[in-house]
Structure formats: structure tokens, C-alpha cells
Scaffold this active site. Structure first.
Site, mmCIF file in Angstrom:
data_model
loop_
_atom_site.group_PDB
_atom_site.id
_atom_site.type_symbol
_atom_site.label_atom_id
_atom_site.label_comp_id
_atom_site.label_asym_id
_atom_site.label_seq_id
_atom_site.Cartn_x
_atom_site.Cartn_y
_atom_site.Cartn_z
ATOM 1 N N LYS A 203 -22.218 -30.068 -24.941
ATOM 2 C CA LYS A 203 -21.212 -31.124 -24.709
ATOM 3 C C LYS A 203 -21.396 -32.303 -25.661
ATOM 4 O O LYS A 203 -22.473 -32.549 -26.190
ATOM 5 C CB LYS A 203 -21.206 -31.528 -23.234
ATOM 6 C CG LYS A 203 -20.498 -30.438 -22.432
ATOM 7 C CD LYS A 203 -20.201 -30.762 -21.019
ATOM 8 C CE LYS A 203 -19.431 -29.569 -20.398
ATOM 9 N NZ LYS A 203 -19.477 -29.569 -18.947
ATOM 10 N N ARG A 239 -25.353 -24.152 -16.319
ATOM 11 C CA ARG A 239 -24.186 -23.473 -16.920
ATOM 12 C C ARG A 239 -24.289 -23.626 -18.437
ATOM 13 O O ARG A 239 -24.159 -24.726 -18.950
ATOM 14 C CB ARG A 239 -22.894 -24.098 -16.370
ATOM 15 C CG ARG A 239 -21.632 -23.407 -16.841
ATOM 16 C CD ARG A 239 -20.393 -24.074 -16.228
ATOM 17 N NE ARG A 239 -19.173 -23.412 -16.644
ATOM 18 C CZ ARG A 239 -18.574 -23.612 -17.813
ATOM 19 N NH1 ARG A 239 -19.045 -24.480 -18.676
ATOM 20 N NH2 ARG A 239 -17.478 -22.954 -18.118
HETATM 21 N N1 HH2 Z 1 -17.759 -27.449 -17.878
HETATM 22 C C1 HH2 Z 1 -16.708 -26.838 -18.458
HETATM 23 C C2 HH2 Z 1 -15.922 -25.915 -17.752
HETATM 24 N N2 HH2 Z 1 -16.222 -25.598 -16.472
HETATM 25 N N3 HH2 Z 1 -17.607 -25.845 -14.570
HETATM 26 C C3 HH2 Z 1 -18.648 -26.443 -13.983
HETATM 27 N N4 HH2 Z 1 -18.959 -26.121 -12.704
HETATM 28 N N5 HH2 Z 1 -19.427 -27.364 -14.626
HETATM 29 C C4 HH2 Z 1 -19.183 -27.741 -15.913
HETATM 30 O O1 HH2 Z 1 -19.917 -28.609 -16.439
HETATM 31 C C5 HH2 Z 1 -18.071 -27.134 -16.583
HETATM 32 C C6 HH2 Z 1 -17.290 -26.176 -15.868
HETATM 33 C C7 HH2 Z 1 -16.378 -27.174 -19.880
HETATM 34 O O2 HH2 Z 1 -17.114 -26.380 -20.754
HETATM 35 P P1 HH2 Z 1 -16.542 -25.068 -21.451
HETATM 36 O O3 HH2 Z 1 -16.172 -24.054 -20.438
HETATM 37 O O4 HH2 Z 1 -17.503 -24.622 -22.476
HETATM 38 O O5 HH2 Z 1 -15.262 -25.594 -22.246
HETATM 39 P P2 HH2 Z 1 -13.698 -25.527 -22.003
HETATM 40 O O6 HH2 Z 1 -13.398 -26.245 -20.729
HETATM 41 O O7 HH2 Z 1 -13.130 -26.211 -23.222
HETATM 42 O O8 HH2 Z 1 -13.299 -24.082 -21.895
#
Ligand code: HH2
Length: 258
Positions: A203, A239
Site C-alpha cells: 500500500k 492479507r
Molecule cells: N485491501 C484491498 C482490498 N480488499 N480487504 C480487506 N479485508 N483488507 C484490506 O486491507 C483490503 C481488502 C485493497 O488492496 P488490493 O486488493 O490489492 O487492491 P484493489 O482494491 O485495487 O484491487
């Protein structure tokens, strides 16, 4: 928890796993590398993102879920009841809702009926607006109060408390300083008595603390430090995008604390 984004636009791995065969191979690799669960998502929630339709989200995740949800431990990262229902029918065990059951009034019932695990996450505002000047008097206390209320709501609609985990939502309406404070003061969220999830992997706060004020992602080594820091403060679900490296880092952290 390995991150499997079947999206063209996720902030750090958008497009990498858009082809179902790539996503399926990545999911299997993550479990082989030590992930206890793979979090499959078909909608980016990065800062500034717009939501996608139910049909588009299903089109992205369905082929992956059909191939792996019966074979691997899978969580579905969605805020939509229609996506969760299909994922659970295909064998997913957990619903990870970044809106903590606030977006789709039908989602709570879908989770309760299926007897699935549930992750409730804190977010201030919506992905489109959440990074516009987020403010708190006491970020840890306010996030914990929110999660306590959402936990009570979920239990009230029939999701057993022992199936619920809580996530302070790193990067979801928080400055870099607020994200680091949430990990530093994780005890405030842990006091709610449920397992805590931390998603700090890649992040932008990690890139910003390294000196780039415009960073949109953070590097692997910084992600590992964040995972270890969260683990040492009591987080039990991390995660992450880089499963093998995180498992290695946590093995050492665990050997030290054991
Ligand atoms: N962060 C993201 C998405 N889902 N769910 C939980 N429980 N906690 C988190 O910190 C979290 C999440 C964002 O990260 P990422 O999936 O890599 O990116 P994007 O939302 O752009 O797909």
C-alpha cells in the site's frame, strides 16, 4: 491470506491475473507457498476507483471460483450479495466485505444463510472519495467503535460471532500516519475479542514513508516489515500479495516470539 485480484485496474497487480488460467495458477501457487486462504476479488477498491456492475464482477471471478473454490480455501472479496451467493455456492468459505455489510442490504442474509466466515472492514467514505482529507479525533478508537457496531449488526442478522474477523482497513480513508497508528495501537481493535486482519501489503503509505509523497504502491521489503509489525501486535490474518516472502518473514517473527 493471499490476494488474488481478477481485475484490470487493481493498484498493484491490476491485469496480472485477468485471464482465468493465470488467476487459477496464481491461486494454486499461493496455497502451495503457505497461504491459508486465497482472497478472490473482481472489483478494485483502490483510491479513486469506480464500482463495477454485478455482471462484470461475476464475469471476472466466476471462472476462477469454478476452478478453485472447491479445491482451495477461498474467500470472496465483494460487497455484492449476488457475487457472494455464487461464490459460496461454488465452495468459497468466507466473504470479505470492505463495506462491512453497508453496501448491499442482502449480503448479511446471504452470509448468515450459508454459515460462511465473514470479514468486516472499516472504511471512511467510499473508494472514490476516501483519501480526500480523512480526519479523526482518535483513529484507533473511532475505527474500533465502528467495527464494534458492525460486529453487533452482523451477529444480530444471524452470523455467528465466532465466524467473524475484523479489519481496520489500512488505506481506506486514512493518511499514512493514521495507518501506522492503527497498527501501533492494534490492541484497541483486538479488545473487541475477534481475530484481526491487516492488509498493508504494497500500500502507498509504505512508499510514502520511504520518501515518495506521490507513491501509489509500496515495495516488498516494506510490506514484509508491515506484516511482521502487525503480527507482533496481535494480527492473525495478514492479507498479502507476496505469499512466499511473507510466510518466510512470519516464520522468523514467530520463532522469535514463541
Ligand atoms: N485491501 C484491498 C482490498 N480488499 N480487504 C480487506 N479485508 N483488507 C484490506 O486491507 C483490503 C481488502 C485493497 O488492496 P488490493 O486488493 O490489492 O487492491 P484493489 O482494491 O485495487 O484491487
Amino acid at each position: 491470506m493471499g490476494v488474488m485480484n481478477v481485475t484490470p485496474d487493481s493498484f498493484s497487480d491490476g491485469g496480472e491475473n485477468l485471464r482465468p488460467e493465470d488467476a487459477i495458477a496464481s491461486a494454486r501457487r499461493m496455497v502451495a507457498e503457505g497461504a491459508a486462504i486465497v482472497d478472490v476479488g473482481g472489483e478494485s477498491t483502490r483510491p479513486g476507483s469506480e464500482s463495477v456492475s454485478l455482471d462484470e464482477e461475476l464475469r471476472r471471478v466466476e471462472p476462477v471460483l469454478e476452478a478453485v473454490a472447491g479445491e482451495l480455501p477461498v474467500s470472496i472479496d465483494t460487497s455484492k450479495a449476488g457475487v457472494a451467493r455464487r461464490a459460496l455456492a461454488l465452495g468459497a468459505e468466507m466473504v470479505n466485505d470492505v463495506t462491512a455489510l453497508r453496501a448491499d442490504p442482502e449480503l448479511a442474509g446471504v452470509v448468515a444463510e450459508a454459515g460462511a466466515y465473514l470479514c468486516l472492514m472499516h472504511m471512511l467514505g467510499t473508494p472514490r472519495t476516501m483519501q480526500v482529507d480523512p480526519r479523526y479525533d482518535d483513529v484507533a478508537a473511532e475505527v474500533a467503535a465502528f467495527l464494534e457496531e458492525r460486529l453487533a449488526f452482523a451477529v444480530g442478522v444471524g452470523v455467528p460471532e465466532e465466524l467473524i474477523c475484523l479489519d481496520p482497513g489500512i488505506g481506506f480513508g486514512k493518511t499514512a500516519e493514521q495507518n501506522f497508528e492503527l497498527v501501533r495501537r492494534l490492541d484497541v481493535v483486538l479488545a473487541l475479542g475477534r481475530p484481526v486482519v491487516i492488509g498493508f501489503s504494497r500500500k502507498s503509505s509504505l512508499g510514502r514513508i520511504l520518501g515518495d509523497p506521490d507513491a501509489t504502491t509500496g515495495p516488498l521489503a516494506a510490506s514484509l516489515a508491515a506484516a511482521v509489525a502487525a503480527y507482533e501486535r496481535g494480527a492473525t490474518i495478514l492479507r498479502v500479495h507476496d505469499v512466499r516472502e511473507t510466510v518466510e518473514a512470519l516464520a522468523v517473527a514467530k520463532a522469535v516470539t514463541a
